[in-house]
Design a protein around this motif. Structure first.
Motif, PDB file in Angstrom:
ATOM      1  N   LYS A 607      63.109  53.612  41.284  1.00 49.52           N
ATOM      2  CA  LYS A 607      61.777  53.954  40.799  1.00 49.52           C
ATOM      3  C   LYS A 607      61.898  54.677  39.461  1.00 49.52           C
ATOM      4  CE  LYS A 607      57.651  56.690  41.945  1.00 49.52           C
ATOM      5  NZ  LYS A 607      56.999  57.582  42.945  1.00 49.52           N
ATOM      6  N   LYS A 608      61.011  54.309  38.521  1.00 45.84           N
ATOM      7  CA  LYS A 608      61.048  54.855  37.175  1.00 45.84           C
ATOM      8  C   LYS A 608      60.155  56.104  37.086  1.00 45.84           C
ATOM      9  CE  LYS A 608      60.746  51.898  33.795  1.00 45.84           C
ATOM     10  NZ  LYS A 608      60.200  50.972  32.755  1.00 45.84           N
ATOM     11  N   TYR A 609      60.673  57.144  36.395  1.00 44.33           N
ATOM     12  CA  TYR A 609      59.916  58.377  36.174  1.00 44.33           C
ATOM     13  C   TYR A 609      59.863  58.678  34.676  1.00 44.33           C
ATOM     14  CZ  TYR A 609      60.234  59.523  41.171  1.00 44.33           C
ATOM     15  OH  TYR A 609      60.119  59.506  42.535  1.00 44.33           O
ATOM     16  N   GLU A 610      58.707  59.112  34.236  1.00 43.88           N
ATOM     17  CA  GLU A 610      58.553  59.568  32.855  1.00 43.88           C
ATOM     18  C   GLU A 610      59.014  61.018  32.778  1.00 43.88           C
ATOM     19  OE1 GLU A 610      57.863  59.366  28.934  1.00 43.88           O
ATOM     20  OE2 GLU A 610      57.309  57.681  30.251  1.00 43.88           O
ATOM     21  N   GLY A 611      59.924  61.305  31.836  1.00 43.30           N
ATOM     22  CA  GLY A 611      60.455  62.649  31.704  1.00 43.30           C
ATOM     23  C   GLY A 611      59.526  63.583  30.965  1.00 43.30           C
ATOM     24  N   GLY A 612      59.971  64.831  30.839  1.00 46.45           N
ATOM     25  CA  GLY A 612      59.159  65.854  30.207  1.00 46.45           C
ATOM     26  C   GLY A 612      58.169  66.493  31.146  1.00 46.45           C
ATOM     27  N   ARG A 613      58.371  66.312  32.451  1.00 46.70           N
ATOM     28  CA  ARG A 613      57.449  66.893  33.434  1.00 46.70           C
ATOM     29  C   ARG A 613      58.169  67.067  34.767  1.00 46.70           C
ATOM     30  NH1 ARG A 613      53.287  62.364  35.665  1.00 46.70           N
ATOM     31  NH2 ARG A 613      53.203  63.960  37.282  1.00 46.70           N
ATOM     32  N   SER A 614      57.518  67.814  35.664  1.00 45.64           N
ATOM     33  CA  SER A 614      58.064  68.084  36.994  1.00 45.64           C
ATOM     34  C   SER A 614      57.395  67.194  38.032  1.00 45.64           C
ATOM     35  CB  SER A 614      57.850  69.550  37.368  1.00 45.64           C
ATOM     36  OG  SER A 614      58.564  70.400  36.508  1.00 45.64           O
ATOM     37  N   TYR A 615      58.142  66.923  39.101  1.00 44.22           N
ATOM     38  CA  TYR A 615      57.639  66.121  40.208  1.00 44.22           C
ATOM     39  C   TYR A 615      57.998  66.804  41.514  1.00 44.22           C
ATOM     40  CZ  TYR A 615      57.389  62.333  36.755  1.00 44.22           C
ATOM     41  OH  TYR A 615      57.108  61.568  35.651  1.00 44.22           O
ATOM     42  N   THR A 616      57.136  66.649  42.495  1.00 47.26           N
ATOM     43  CA  THR A 616      57.490  67.026  43.865  1.00 47.26           C
ATOM     44  C   THR A 616      58.120  65.801  44.509  1.00 47.26           C
ATOM     45  OG1 THR A 616      55.705  68.634  44.023  1.00 47.26           O
ATOM     46  CG2 THR A 616      56.623  67.825  46.090  1.00 47.26           C
ATOM     47  N   ILE A 617      59.393  65.923  44.836  1.00 53.54           N
ATOM     48  CA  ILE A 617      60.178  64.789  45.323  1.00 53.54           C
ATOM     49  C   ILE A 617      60.512  65.002  46.796  1.00 53.54           C
ATOM     50  CG2 ILE A 617      62.324  63.495  45.067  1.00 53.54           C
ATOM     51  CD1 ILE A 617      60.541  63.132  42.691  1.00 53.54           C
ATOM     52  N   SER A 618      60.296  63.984  47.591  1.00 55.26           N
ATOM     53  CA  SER A 618      60.722  63.990  48.992  1.00 55.26           C
ATOM     54  C   SER A 618      61.824  62.952  49.163  1.00 55.26           C
ATOM     55  CB  SER A 618      59.551  63.662  49.926  1.00 55.26           C
ATOM     56  OG  SER A 618      58.562  64.662  49.853  1.00 55.26           O
ATOM     57  N   MET A 619      62.866  63.321  49.883  1.00 53.16           N
ATOM     58  CA  MET A 619      63.966  62.395  50.133  1.00 53.16           C
ATOM     59  C   MET A 619      64.450  62.554  51.563  1.00 53.16           C
ATOM     60  SD  MET A 619      66.386  62.251  46.733  1.00 53.16           S
ATOM     61  CE  MET A 619      65.764  61.576  45.188  1.00 53.16           C
ATOM     62  N   SER A 620      64.753  61.429  52.190  1.00 59.48           N
ATOM     63  CA  SER A 620      65.329  61.451  53.529  1.00 59.48           C
ATOM     64  C   SER A 620      66.793  61.854  53.438  1.00 59.48           C
ATOM     65  CB  SER A 620      65.199  60.078  54.177  1.00 59.48           C
ATOM     66  OG  SER A 620      66.094  59.159  53.549  1.00 59.48           O
ATOM     67  N   LEU A 621      67.407  62.085  54.583  1.00 65.44           N
ATOM     68  CA  LEU A 621      68.820  62.450  54.594  1.00 65.44           C
ATOM     69  C   LEU A 621      69.709  61.304  54.129  1.00 65.44           C
ATOM     70  CD1 LEU A 621      69.090  64.495  57.931  1.00 65.44           C
ATOM     71  CD2 LEU A 621      68.825  65.351  55.591  1.00 65.44           C
ATOM     72  N   ASP A 622      69.187  60.089  54.118  1.00 69.67           N
ATOM     73  CA  ASP A 622      69.956  58.930  53.676  1.00 69.67           C
ATOM     74  C   ASP A 622      69.829  58.687  52.175  1.00 69.67           C
ATOM     75  OD1 ASP A 622      71.059  58.113  56.180  1.00 69.67           O
ATOM     76  OD2 ASP A 622      69.068  57.431  56.763  1.00 69.67           O
ATOM     77  N   GLU A 623      69.068  59.543  51.480  1.00 66.22           N
ATOM     78  CA  GLU A 623      68.886  59.377  50.047  1.00 66.22           C
ATOM     79  C   GLU A 623      69.586  60.500  49.299  1.00 66.22           C
ATOM     80  OE1 GLU A 623      64.689  57.315  49.228  1.00 66.22           O
ATOM     81  OE2 GLU A 623      64.493  59.165  50.415  1.00 66.22           O
ATOM     82  N   LEU A 624      70.212  60.129  48.188  1.00 67.17           N
ATOM     83  CA  LEU A 624      70.978  61.088  47.389  1.00 67.17           C
ATOM     84  C   LEU A 624      70.093  61.640  46.276  1.00 67.17           C
ATOM     85  CD1 LEU A 624      73.991  62.038  47.335  1.00 67.17           C
ATOM     86  CD2 LEU A 624      74.307  60.429  45.447  1.00 67.17           C
TER      87      LEU A 624
END
Length: 715
Positions: A607-624
């Motif tokens: 997934k692509k993210y535009e930089g210069g900003r903050s995100y609330t990120i959720s990740m499962s235990l299987d994601e790095l």
């Protein structure tokens, strides 16, 4: 002939800073030395490696980053004080491997090597008198004595400026936190004090920029360490009480279950006496050490032995090394003075013949730091009043001991043209060339991550560990963090089973398996395989550390100095050129992640993210928790179970965006040090939008990489 009466009058009438000699010298490209008075006999620069040439790597710097004559020195009772002017916008970073602080402005830093972090004073395993400024310069105090820095934390009395007019009311604080802990005096000065000396020696490192400061420091130290390729794989340390049979069972577990592992570590039980050390194999546990080493090596493991330098009276070294040791003991053992040629020779010759030449690949150098200064009954180390044959005292040796011990041992491998990768529990200035990682008995996940971020300001590699955990999520999140560190290590020194089979210590002692141990084992295998896939990328990052002085693990502020949003981020870091790591701490499944300007890709989903900003990120235990910078070629190897001198890694090159710059991979015989004589290749990977090309430049005749596939994964 000088008039002694006139000199005496000058010393009375003139300020001390004018009466005492002071010199400024340009000693290396972009590096200046300032000497005030007469520094002590032994200085950290006396023990560092030869600087590497920076002229082809860094921009020329013709003048110091500020007027060095503005630094004011003066003698004080028992020592020397220096004052450096700073402006109100500067932020400061560094002081070695700091545990619980990142930005240092407004703090008092006390540089003292300690086995345990005591409050937020600056103590630690690799506390160093070196800081860098956001203005793009570095300041280093070349001393082994305790040093105190006031980082624009105390304002001086000003009787010349206009005074504010008092109002009719004021805010009355009702807590001591508000009164004492929140604010500090406005200050435009950094003050430095060194006690026990008649002089002070400063080094000023120019930029331009903070990253260039660290490059110059690492070059001045002798260049960054280049580990063996196998050192960047996975390491497992077995339980301290294990005998030969149990260690071999542990080795077979990894091989039978197809879990990659390159190094096995033995803890204290391999010796006949360990606190202090005999350096003699315990024949009850290891009846035939040479045969045991051969068995381990035949299985593809590299063997690492735990020890510390304190030499027990039963050791065959004791009688000969006692005369080169200090006048106090540690755990009844002699403390070698590694400044003396005698201690280096006796200690080194024994280890070379008994271990290095017999196939031991590395050592873990424990307890090379010092006691917990805030606990009165924890004074296990030699005291400050100790005297050493070289003439230094206990204060100086506490700072230097870990580095001197480390260098003495690593030199044995250099002498035999073997690459090694040590664990060591303390370090000091100029340790960048040492192929070693620091570790700790502490276990806070947040501290581990902050130390990882700070390691790039210190010229050292930091190694967070996985031991026991409180739950499954904590286990996996910690395992992810060590996957994304300078060394991936699980330390089972008090565990019968690897922690993913049972993370509860008491149940682990009983060898009770978790109900879902196979699921956790698969997650561990997946992460360790990923670590093995990253070896080409990591090896290239460490090669840049050696050749360009760029720390392989570093704070975002070093890569993005003009982004005000990263100035205080101490829980994210760059791993190499293109990977941004944002560890999830303490079982978390959600966190805020700031991505600097540009495009970034989620490693798991693309997934692509535009930089210069903050995100609330959720990740499962299987994601790095990893993001890939736009326009990156990321080489991933088919994971091997272990690395040999004949290993050829098959690579898949993932393409993110439209990379226009080639990726440089480093290729050499990663078991020896011939790269220092120029025997290596740069393997250039290029992408033209449709296909990839490979170009090799160099004189190494072997092959470490084969490119099997190119694939566009993010665009």
């Amino acid at each position: 002939m000088k008039n002694p009466v006139l000199l005496l009058l000058l010393s009375i009438v003139l300020p001390v800073s004018m009466a005492v000699s002071q010199t400024i010298e340009n000693v290396a490209p972009g590096v200046w030395k300032i000497v005030f008075g007469v520094p002590e006999k032994y200085l950290p620069t006396d023990f560092k490696e030869t600087p590497l040439n920076t002229t082809k790597t860094l921009a020329a710097v013709d003048k110091p980053p500020f007027n060095l004559k503005d630094i004011q020195f003066r003698k004080a009772a028992g020592g020397v004080i220096a004052a450096l002017p700073v402006d109100t916008s500067e932020q400061f970073y560094g002081f070695g491997l700091q545990t619980n602080s990142f930005q240092q402005r407004g703090k008092r830093r006390e540089i003292r090597i300690s086995s345990w972090v005591s409050g937020n004073l600056g103590f630690g395993h690799a506390s160093m008198p070196f800081y860098i400024s956001s203005k793009g310069y570095g300041v280093l105090v070349n001393t082994a004595r305790n040093t105190v820095f006031y980082m624009a934390s105390k304002g001086k009395l000003d009787t010349t400026s206009a005074r504010p007019i008092a109002g009719d009311s004021q805010h009355i604080a009702l807590t001591t936190v508000d009164l004492y802990g929140k604010q500090h005096s406005l200050s435009n000065e950094v003050s430095i004090t060194v006690n026990g000396t008649e002089g002070m020696e400063l080094y000023i490192f120019g930029g331009p920029g903070m990253l260039a400061v660290m490059q110059r420091y690492n070059f001045f130290s002798g260049g960054g360490a280049l580990p063996p390729l196998w050192g960047l794989g996975f390491k497992y340390r077995a339980k301290a009480t294990f005998n030969e049979k149990q260690v071999l069972e542990t080795a077979n577990y990894f091989r039978d279950n197809k879990i990659p592992c390159d190094m096995l570590g033995l803890e204290p039980g391999w010796q006949t006496h360990s606190y202090s050390c005999s350096f003699v194999w315990n024949k009850n546990n290891f009846p035939d050490p040479d045969a045991f080493i051969s068995k381990i090596n035949e299985k593809g493991f590299k063997l690492n032995l735990w020890e510390h330098a304190y030499t027990h009276p039963s050791s065959p070294l004791f009688d000969s090394i006692a005369k080169y040791s200090c006048d106090y003991t540690v755990w009844t053992g002699a403390v070698p003075d590694f400044i003396t040629a005698g201690a280096q020779r006796i200690f080194g010759n024994y280890h070379e013949t008994q271990f290095v030449k017999k196939g031991i690949s590395a050592f873990k150098l424990d307890e090379s730091d010092a006691a917990d200064y805030l606990v009165a009954d924890m004074e296990w180390s030699f005291p400050d009043i100790a005297r050493f044959p070289s003439g230094i005292d206990g204060i100086q040796m506490r700072q230097l001991f870990g580095s001197l011990y480390n260098k003495t041992m690593i030199d044995l491998y250099h002498k035999n043209n073997k690459r090694t990768w040590f664990d060591v529990r303390s370090s000091y200035l100029f340790a960048a060339p040492y192929p070693a990682v620091l570790y700790s008995d502490m276990y806070s996940h947040a501290d581990f991550v902050r130390m990882t971020v700070n390691s790039g300001f210190a010229g050292v590699n930091w190694s967070p560990e996985l031991r026991e955990t409180s739950n499954e999520a904590d286990l996996i999140r910690r395992l992810q963090t060590i996957t994304l560190s300078a060394q991936m290590v699980v330390n089972g020194w008090y565990l019968d089973l690897p922690p993913w089979l049972q993370y509860d210590v008491k149940k682990n002692e009983k060898r009770e398996l978790l109900p879902n141990h196979k699921q956790l084992e698969e997650r561990a295998r997946k992460l360790i395989n990923l670590r093995m896939s990253l070896l080409p990328y990591l090896y290239a990052a460490f090669a840049r550390y050696y050749f360009e002085g760029i720390p392989p693990v570093r704070a975002l502020i070093l890569d993005y100095p003009n982004d005000a949003n990263v100035a205080a981020i101490d829980d994210q870091y760059m791993l190499g050129e293109s990977i941004l790591c944002a560890p999830f701490i303490d079982s978390a499944s959600t966190r805020r992640v700031y991505l600097p300007k540009g495009i970034w890709y989620d490693f798991n989903t693309n997934k692509k993210y535009e930089g210069g900003r903050s995100y609330t990120i959720s990740m499962s235990l299987d994601e790095l928790p990893v993001f890939i910078k736009d326009n990156t070629i990321l080489p991933l190897a088919n994971p091997e179970q272990f690395i040999t001198s004949q290993t050829v890694l098959n690579l898949t090159c993932n393409i993110y965006g439209t990379p226009t710059q080639a990726l440089q991979l480093f290729e050499d015989d990663h078991f020896n040090n011939d790269y220092k004589q120029g025997v290596y290749n740069w393997v250039q990977l290029s992408w033209n939008g449709r296909k990839g090309t490979v170009t090799r430049k160099g004189n190494y005749k072997g092959r470490l990489y084969t490119i099997k596939k190119w694939q566009v994964v993010g665009s």
